[in-house]
Motif scaffolding. Structure first.
Motif, short mmCIF file in Angstrom:
data_model
loop_
_atom_site.label_atom_id
_atom_site.label_comp_id
_atom_site.label_asym_id
_atom_site.label_seq_id
_atom_site.Cartn_x
_atom_site.Cartn_y
_atom_site.Cartn_z
N LEU A 179 2.01 0.63 11.27
CA LEU A 179 2.60 0.27 10.53
C LEU A 179 3.76 1.51 10.57
N TYR A 236 9.52 -3.74 4.19
CA TYR A 236 8.54 -3.88 3.94
C TYR A 236 8.80 -3.74 2.36
N SER A 273 0.26 -6.50 5.55
CA SER A 273 0.36 -5.79 6.97
C SER A 273 -0.73 -5.16 7.35
#
Length: 91
Positions: free
Chosen positions: A61, A68, A76
């Motif tokens: 990520l 985010y 995620s």
């Protein structure tokens, strides 16, 4: 004198899988070592495989360099972690 005797080596196996590329995990007698294969550099030392997999998920990520929300990040993160571990949950 500390450490291993001269000439003694550690026993080690490697986990190499395209799903965790560009990383691989060295399985040693008492720890797991997450290695960046592009830089040939250890990224962390873990006592459990689960912890190493969580680090791979987090690094995946971070490398995307996206923004985010907290809920979006958690979703995620969980999706990546499930992708890595789902095939092995029934074992």
């Amino acid at each position: 004198m500390r450490g291993r005797q001269k000439g003694q080596t550690k026993r080690m196996s490697m986990i190499k899988d395209p799903i965790i590329a560009p990383y691989e995990i060295q399985v040693e007698e008492d720890q797991y070592v997450l290695v960046d294969t592009e830089k040939d550099k250890p990224l962390g030392y873990y006592s459990s495989l689960d912890s190493a997999i969580k680090r791979v998920s987090r690094m995946s990520l971070a490398n995307r360099k996206e923004d985010y929300t907290l809920a979006g990040f958690i979703e995620s993160f969980n999706n990546i972690q499930n992708k890595l571990t789902k095939p092995f949950k029934n074992i």
